[in-house]
Design a protein around this motif. Structure first.
Motif, PDB file in Angstrom:
ATOM      1  N   SER A  33      13.735  -9.107  35.880  1.00  0.00           N
ATOM      2  CA  SER A  33      14.394  -9.722  37.034  1.00  0.00           C
ATOM      3  C   SER A  33      14.322 -11.243  36.953  1.00  0.00           C
ATOM      4  N   LYS A  34      13.191 -11.760  36.519  1.00  0.00           N
ATOM      5  CA  LYS A  34      13.049 -13.218  36.355  1.00  0.00           C
ATOM      6  C   LYS A  34      14.025 -13.726  35.300  1.00  0.00           C
ATOM      7  N   ALA A  35      14.167 -12.994  34.203  1.00  0.00           N
ATOM      8  CA  ALA A  35      15.100 -13.390  33.143  1.00  0.00           C
ATOM      9  C   ALA A  35      16.538 -13.372  33.653  1.00  0.00           C
ATOM     10  N   VAL A  36      16.885 -12.367  34.463  1.00  0.00           N
ATOM     11  CA  VAL A  36      18.234 -12.279  35.037  1.00  0.00           C
ATOM     12  C   VAL A  36      18.502 -13.487  35.920  1.00  0.00           C
ATOM     13  N   CYS A  70       5.028 -16.277  34.602  1.00  0.00           N
ATOM     14  CA  CYS A  70       4.809 -15.324  33.505  1.00  0.00           C
ATOM     15  C   CYS A  70       3.650 -15.818  32.638  1.00  0.00           C
ATOM     16  N   LYS A  71       2.691 -14.964  32.431  1.00  0.00           N
ATOM     17  CA  LYS A  71       1.510 -15.298  31.617  1.00  0.00           C
ATOM     18  C   LYS A  71       1.365 -14.278  30.494  1.00  0.00           C
ATOM     19  N   GLY A  72       0.822 -14.708  29.369  1.00  0.00           N
ATOM     20  CA  GLY A  72       0.510 -13.803  28.271  1.00  0.00           C
ATOM     21  C   GLY A  72       1.698 -12.998  27.797  1.00  0.00           C
ATOM     22  N   ARG A  73       1.530 -11.701  27.824  1.00  0.00           N
ATOM     23  CA  ARG A  73       2.572 -10.788  27.331  1.00  0.00           C
ATOM     24  C   ARG A  73       3.877 -10.942  28.107  1.00  0.00           C
ATOM     25  N   GLU A  74       3.771 -11.208  29.405  1.00  0.00           N
ATOM     26  CA  GLU A  74       4.974 -11.414  30.214  1.00  0.00           C
ATOM     27  C   GLU A  74       5.767 -12.614  29.718  1.00  0.00           C
ATOM     28  N   ALA A  75       5.067 -13.687  29.330  1.00  0.00           N
ATOM     29  CA  ALA A  75       5.744 -14.884  28.826  1.00  0.00           C
ATOM     30  C   ALA A  75       6.478 -14.579  27.524  1.00  0.00           C
ATOM     31  N   THR A  76       5.850 -13.804  26.659  1.00  0.00           N
ATOM     32  CA  THR A  76       6.490 -13.402  25.405  1.00  0.00           C
ATOM     33  C   THR A  76       7.723 -12.548  25.678  1.00  0.00           C
ATOM     34  N   LYS A  82      10.575 -14.744  26.994  1.00  0.00           N
ATOM     35  CA  LYS A  82      11.228 -15.459  25.885  1.00  0.00           C
ATOM     36  C   LYS A  82      12.153 -14.532  25.114  1.00  0.00           C
ATOM     37  N   SER A  83      11.695 -13.330  24.816  1.00  0.00           N
ATOM     38  CA  SER A  83      12.527 -12.365  24.088  1.00  0.00           C
ATOM     39  C   SER A  83      13.793 -12.021  24.872  1.00  0.00           C
ATOM     40  N   LEU A  84      13.653 -11.821  26.161  1.00  0.00           N
ATOM     41  CA  LEU A  84      14.809 -11.499  26.998  1.00  0.00           C
ATOM     42  C   LEU A  84      15.785 -12.672  27.064  1.00  0.00           C
ATOM     43  N   GLN A  86      22.805 -19.723  25.609  1.00  0.00           N
ATOM     44  CA  GLN A  86      21.858 -19.843  26.704  1.00  0.00           C
ATOM     45  C   GLN A  86      20.557 -19.178  26.270  1.00  0.00           C
ATOM     46  N   ASN A  87      19.524 -19.963  26.053  1.00  0.00           N
ATOM     47  CA  ASN A  87      18.239 -19.415  25.639  1.00  0.00           C
ATOM     48  C   ASN A  87      17.116 -20.215  26.295  1.00  0.00           C
TER      49      ASN A  87
END
Length: 105
Positions: A39-42, A68-74, A77-79, A87-88
């Motif tokens: 949802s944050k990425a959207v 976003c921390k740790g795994r969420e941050a990764t 980024k992937s999303l 757009q990245n």
């Protein structure tokens, strides 16, 4: 719930048409822990599409990313980078966020 709505509507169009009230609702959802990484990425993608002009919008980008921390941050980024478009996450942080102090947070 909110996640379903974010995944099934054009959030960029929503923000473009409704503006600040929609952004306020989404930021309140962030503050209340109602947003998952997707949802944050959207929302970040939608902010990029409507063009990030104001400091308030830049603060929203900062808040979404730094939530976003740790795994969420990764995963974020992937999303953000996985769409194959221009757009990245790099463009978002280093081009779209003009305020250097916010960028460094």
């Amino acid at each position: 719930g909110l996640r379903y709505v974010l995944w099934h509507i054009s959030v960029g169009t929503l923000l473009d048409l409704v503006g600040s009230p929609a952004q306020e609702v989404l930021m309140k959802a962030l503050q209340n822990g109602m947003l998952d990484v997707t949802s944050k990425a959207v929302i970040l993608d939608a902010l990029q599409k409507i063009v990030i002009n104001t400091r308030w919008e830049q603060e929203q980008v900062r808040d979404l990313i730094t939530s976003c921390k740790g795994r969420e941050a990764t995963e974020l980024k992937s999303l953000m980078d996985g769409s194959g478009g221009y757009q990245n996450l790099f463009k978002l942080v280093f081009c779209d966020v003009a305020d250097e102090d916010l960028r460094n947070e």
